[in-house]
Design an enzyme around this catalytic site. Structure first.
Site, PDB file in Angstrom:
ATOM      1  NE  ARG A 188      12.521  51.450  68.014  1.00 18.38           N
ATOM      2  CZ  ARG A 188      11.483  50.616  68.076  1.00 18.38           C
ATOM      3  NH1 ARG A 188      10.520  50.659  67.171  1.00 18.38           N
ATOM      4  NH2 ARG A 188      11.386  49.738  69.047  1.00 18.38           N
TER       5      ARG A 188
ATOM      6  CG  ASP B 254       3.286  52.390  63.262  1.00 11.83           C
ATOM      7  OD1 ASP B 254       2.206  52.980  63.493  1.00 11.83           O
ATOM      8  OD2 ASP B 254       3.786  51.576  64.054  1.00 11.83           O
TER       9      ASP B 254
ATOM     10  CD  GLU C 294       7.896  56.988  67.319  1.00 12.33           C
ATOM     11  OE1 GLU C 294       7.467  56.794  66.186  1.00 12.33           O
ATOM     12  OE2 GLU C 294       8.139  56.055  68.101  1.00 12.33           O
TER      13      GLU C 294
ATOM     14  CG  HIS D 203       5.515  53.105  67.966  1.00 12.63           C
ATOM     15  ND1 HIS D 203       6.780  53.605  68.062  1.00 12.63           N
ATOM     16  CD2 HIS D 203       5.653  51.753  68.011  1.00 12.63           C
ATOM     17  CE1 HIS D 203       7.633  52.617  68.171  1.00 12.63           C
ATOM     18  NE2 HIS D 203       6.983  51.478  68.133  1.00 12.63           N
TER      19      HIS D 203
HETATM   20  P1  NAI Z   1      14.616  40.846  64.444  1.00 14.48           P
HETATM   21  O1  NAI Z   1      15.744  41.010  65.387  1.00 14.48           O
HETATM   22  O2  NAI Z   1      13.881  39.549  64.360  1.00 14.48           O
HETATM   23  O3  NAI Z   1      15.145  41.173  62.955  1.00 14.48           O
HETATM   24  C1  NAI Z   1      15.933  42.256  62.609  1.00 14.48           C
HETATM   25  C2  NAI Z   1      16.688  41.906  61.334  1.00 14.48           C
HETATM   26  O4  NAI Z   1      17.384  43.083  60.896  1.00 14.48           O
HETATM   27  C3  NAI Z   1      17.749  40.806  61.535  1.00 14.48           C
HETATM   28  O5  NAI Z   1      17.603  39.823  60.522  1.00 14.48           O
HETATM   29  C4  NAI Z   1      19.067  41.550  61.412  1.00 14.48           C
HETATM   30  O6  NAI Z   1      20.107  40.762  60.851  1.00 14.48           O
HETATM   31  C5  NAI Z   1      18.691  42.688  60.488  1.00 14.48           C
HETATM   32  N1  NAI Z   1      19.573  43.847  60.539  1.00 14.48           N
HETATM   33  C6  NAI Z   1      20.235  44.361  61.612  1.00 14.48           C
HETATM   34  N2  NAI Z   1      20.896  45.468  61.256  1.00 14.48           N
HETATM   35  C7  NAI Z   1      20.650  45.661  59.938  1.00 14.48           C
HETATM   36  C8  NAI Z   1      21.052  46.638  59.000  1.00 14.48           C
HETATM   37  N3  NAI Z   1      21.865  47.647  59.335  1.00 14.48           N
HETATM   38  N4  NAI Z   1      20.598  46.529  57.738  1.00 14.48           N
HETATM   39  C9  NAI Z   1      19.791  45.500  57.380  1.00 14.48           C
HETATM   40  N5  NAI Z   1      19.382  44.551  58.215  1.00 14.48           N
HETATM   41  C10 NAI Z   1      19.810  44.630  59.483  1.00 14.48           C
HETATM   42  O7  NAI Z   1      13.643  42.050  64.747  1.00 14.48           O
HETATM   43  P2  NAI Z   1      12.063  42.143  64.450  1.00 14.48           P
HETATM   44  O8  NAI Z   1      11.311  41.502  65.561  1.00 14.48           O
HETATM   45  O9  NAI Z   1      11.795  41.704  63.063  1.00 14.48           O
HETATM   46  O10 NAI Z   1      11.825  43.723  64.585  1.00 14.48           O
HETATM   47  C11 NAI Z   1      12.397  44.647  63.668  1.00 14.48           C
HETATM   48  C12 NAI Z   1      12.173  46.048  64.180  1.00 14.48           C
HETATM   49  O11 NAI Z   1      10.789  46.383  64.122  1.00 14.48           O
HETATM   50  C13 NAI Z   1      12.530  46.265  65.657  1.00 14.48           C
HETATM   51  O12 NAI Z   1      13.916  46.482  65.822  1.00 14.48           O
HETATM   52  C14 NAI Z   1      11.737  47.498  65.998  1.00 14.48           C
HETATM   53  O13 NAI Z   1      12.514  48.634  65.700  1.00 14.48           O
HETATM   54  C15 NAI Z   1      10.541  47.440  65.023  1.00 14.48           C
HETATM   55  N6  NAI Z   1       9.273  47.207  65.719  1.00 14.48           N
HETATM   56  C16 NAI Z   1       8.251  48.103  65.524  1.00 14.48           C
HETATM   57  C17 NAI Z   1       7.021  47.936  66.138  1.00 14.48           C
HETATM   58  C18 NAI Z   1       5.896  48.888  65.899  1.00 14.48           C
HETATM   59  O14 NAI Z   1       4.858  48.795  66.582  1.00 14.48           O
HETATM   60  N7  NAI Z   1       5.995  49.804  64.956  1.00 14.48           N
HETATM   61  C19 NAI Z   1       6.790  46.793  67.051  1.00 14.48           C
HETATM   62  C20 NAI Z   1       7.909  45.874  67.144  1.00 14.48           C
HETATM   63  C21 NAI Z   1       9.111  46.090  66.511  1.00 14.48           C
END
Ligand code: NAI
Length: 329
Positions: free
Chosen positions: A233, A257, A262, A294
């Site tokens: 993000r 990305d 954005e 993105h």
């Molecule tokens: P997920 O929920 O599987 O994993 C997120 C991880 O971050 C968890 O292990 C959690 O404990 C950890 N976490 C939470 N707060 C934290 C902090 N302050 N410091 C360190 N770790 C922390 O989520 P997933 O599916 O892996 O997605 C991650 C992010 O990727 C999404 O939240 C979204 O922002 C981004 N994303 C980007 C996309 C793109 O096209 N650029 C597409 C899909 C997701």
């Protein structure tokens, strides 16, 4: 069920129509326009709306949706930081999402950004087309043998960690909730990950406590000539501080990305517009920065999974058996 689908692109329509072949009882009306306070009123007469990560689902928009008797929002994405959750709850609107459609798609794009910016592929592509075959300015680093630091080891971070391991990198990570099954990762405190990594990749969600996680203070802790990748993000990074760091030659490369400015750009063609006061334009002026819009999620497999889960969410809601992991509110 009748769904009003906001901000529909050609590829959305193709993949949802393909999936709808197995859900003939679901009707979808596709709109070019995205949702806002004005266009939310178009939802009158529908059972649900379908929106994306960049859609405006602020309190004011949710109130208009509630006035149209909308009780279900189908997010065709994982992220939901644009939804006013408190207001949705208050209005009795259920919000469902697609939590993990293809973590590998995002992780592979993160590595593609890292590789491209490291070896200056974005500059070389243009240079060679102009018959300039010089190697000046193109020197990269080997990732093999270096340290990759992953911040957030959920579904995407885990996939990125595996890719980095495959490159022969030592993988360290910071997560608020470490995952003990990832035995090849060495978990460390955030500061240690910032200090020791040659490649830093952000994979945590945006929350209230990590806004501008990457700022002047945390950038100063990083190794000189680090490669920083953000596919998570934009608001995780203080863009002004990042630009100051790039100007101070802190980074070997930066791949983004996602970035703070954005919202108006995502998936829009703005090539004929004059971008006034654009921070993005400043970022793009640096030779060691690559920005994509993105697109990390954007693979054939991911789109198919998104449409499959979104329509399954719609059916589950109708049948009163919502999958808890897909429920936001
Ligand atoms: P997920 O929920 O599987 O994993 C997120 C991880 O971050 C968890 O292990 C959690 O404990 C950890 N976490 C939470 N707060 C934290 C902090 N302050 N410091 C360190 N770790 C922390 O989520 P997933 O599916 O892996 O997605 C991650 C992010 O990727 C999404 O939240 C979204 O922002 C981004 N994303 C980007 C996309 C793109 O096209 N650029 C597409 C899909 C997701």
């Amino acid at each position: 069920m009748k769904i009003l689908f906001y901000d529909a692109k050609k590829y959305d329509i193709e993949s949802f129509e393909e999936e709808r072949k197995s859900h003939s009882d679901i009707e979808i009306e596709y709109l070019d326009t995205d949702i806002d306070v004005r266009t939310a009123a178009l939802a009158a007469g529908y059972d649900a709306i379908c929106a994306f990560v960049s859609s405006d689902l602020s309190a004011a928009v949710l109130q208009v949706l509630a006035q149209q008797q909308i009780e279900l929002i189908l997010m065709r994405c994982a992220g939901f930081n644009n939804v006013d959750l408190e207001m949705a709850e208050q209005l009795g609107i259920t919000v469902l999402r697609v939590p993990g459609y293809s973590p590998e798609a995002v992780a592979e794009h993160a590595m593609a950004l890292a590789m491209s910016v490291n070896r200056r592929i974005h500059k070389e592509y243009i240079k060679v087309r102009e018959n300039n075959f010089s190697l000046e300015g193109l020197m990269g680093i080997n990732f093999y043998g270096r340290t990759a630091g992953i911040i957030g080891t959920g579904k995407i971070g885990m996939a990125m960690a595996r890719i980095c391991q495959g490159f022969g990198m030592h993988v360290i990570a910071y997560d608020k909730y470490p995952n003990p099954s990832l035995d090849f990762i060495e978990y460390k405190e955030l500061e240690a990950v910032l200090r020791e990594s040659d490649l830093l990749s952000l994979h945590c969600p945006l929350t209230t406590d990590n806004y501008h996680l990457i700022n002047a203070r945390t950038i100063s802790m990083m190794k000189d000539q680090v490669v920083l990748i953000n596919t998570s993000r934009g608001e995780l990074v203080d863009t002004d501080d990042l630009i100051a760091g790039i100007r101070a030659h802190k980074f070997h490369g930066v791949g983004l990305d996602v970035y703070e400015e954005e919202t108006d750009n995502v998936f829009e063609n703005r090539e004929m517009e004059i971008m006034e006061h654009s921070v993005t334009a400043r970022l793009l002026s640096f030779p060691n920065v690559i920005v994509t819009s993105h697109q990390a999620f954007f693979t054939r497999e991911a789109l198919a999974a998104i449409s499959r889960t979104t329509l399954a969410n719609a059916k589950d809601y109708e049948n009163g058996c919502i999958d808890d992991k897909n429920r936001v509110v």
